[in-house]
Scaffold this motif. Structure first.
Motif, PDB file in Angstrom:
ATOM      1  N   TRP A   1      48.510 -60.226  76.468  1.00 43.93           N
ATOM      2  CA  TRP A   1      48.085 -61.609  76.849  1.00 43.93           C
ATOM      3  C   TRP A   1      49.192 -62.269  77.356  1.00 43.93           C
ATOM      4  N   ASN A   2      50.162 -62.357  76.728  1.00 45.54           N
ATOM      5  CA  ASN A   2      51.390 -63.032  77.380  1.00 45.54           C
ATOM      6  C   ASN A   2      52.001 -62.326  78.463  1.00 45.54           C
TER       7      ASN A   2
ATOM      8  N   ARG B   1      62.767 -64.685  73.759  1.00 45.18           N
ATOM      9  CA  ARG B   1      61.260 -64.792  73.882  1.00 45.18           C
ATOM     10  C   ARG B   1      60.844 -65.539  74.898  1.00 45.18           C
TER      11      ARG B   1
ATOM     12  N   ILE C   1      52.415 -64.389  81.934  1.00 47.54           N
ATOM     13  CA  ILE C   1      53.733 -64.551  82.514  1.00 47.54           C
ATOM     14  C   ILE C   1      53.674 -64.073  83.965  1.00 47.54           C
TER      15      ILE C   1
ATOM     16  N   SER D   1      57.560 -68.023  76.296  1.00 46.48           N
ATOM     17  CA  SER D   1      56.369 -68.570  75.775  1.00 46.48           C
ATOM     18  C   SER D   1      55.732 -69.422  77.203  1.00 46.48           C
TER      19      SER D   1
ATOM     20  N   ASN E   1      50.781 -59.454  72.892  1.00 47.65           N
ATOM     21  CA  ASN E   1      51.658 -59.174  73.846  1.00 47.65           C
ATOM     22  C   ASN E   1      51.178 -58.680  75.097  1.00 47.65           C
TER      23      ASN E   1
END
Length: 176
Positions: free
Chosen positions: A18-19, A77, A23, A79, A16
């Protein structure tokens, strides 16, 4: 007695976090982000293969942010995905780093294909579909030429890597 899994949890980067970092970087840098920081790499997050000439103008790799709906959860979500331009659309690759299973986003896109794509400074509505036959082979061959490591991922996975085309939608028209 210490819990060995507690040590492992501190060594593996939190997905989480890292995302969220990726982003934020993609949004701040008009579609580019460093895939792994030195600390993340040291902690076990792999760095994807470098593409010759790609990093000459930008410090990171080109990524799109794909907004999709969870197949099971129904939750929103996002990605960050490496892509190949296909005309005015995009192709993404369900390599999952050579895992025998497809990534979760793949199931989400095939279950709920209406998505939103952030690309550079633009946000567009799109529809996801799995490329098949000659179309898949043409896109995959181009990707292997650009990123030979993807062929290794496919061999390691023991499965054909799905190629998903994200097609822009304007009004009720899908642009192919």
């Amino acid at each position: 007695m210490s819990d060995p899994s507690a040590t492992r949890r501190t060594e593996v980067p939190d997905l989480n976090n890292w995302n969220a970092r990726i982003i934020a970087e993609v949004r701040a840098n008009a579609g580019y982000a460093l895939w792994s920081t030195a600390a993340e790499f040291a902690a076990g997050r792999p760095v994807p293969p470098r593409i010759p000439g790609l990093y000459d103008e930008h410090p990171g790799m080109p990524l799109i942010l794909v907004h999709h709906t969870g197949a099971k959860s129904g939750l929103a979500r996002i990605s960050p995905l490496f892509y190949q331009s296909v005309g005015d659309n995009w192709a993404v690759f369900a390599t999952h780093g050579g895992s025998p299973r497809n990534p979760a986003w793949y199931r989400n896109l095939t279950t709920n294909p209406r998505i939103t794509v952030e690309t550079g400074t633009e946000t567009v509505t799109a529809v996801a579909r799995v490329a098949e036959g000659a179309e898949r082979e043409r896109i995959w061959a181009k990707e292997i030429a650009l990123v030979p490591k993807f062929a290794e991922f496919e061999a390691a996975a023991g499965r054909q890597i799905p190629v998903v085309v994200l097609e822009r939608v304007l009004g009720n028209t899908v642009y192919r």
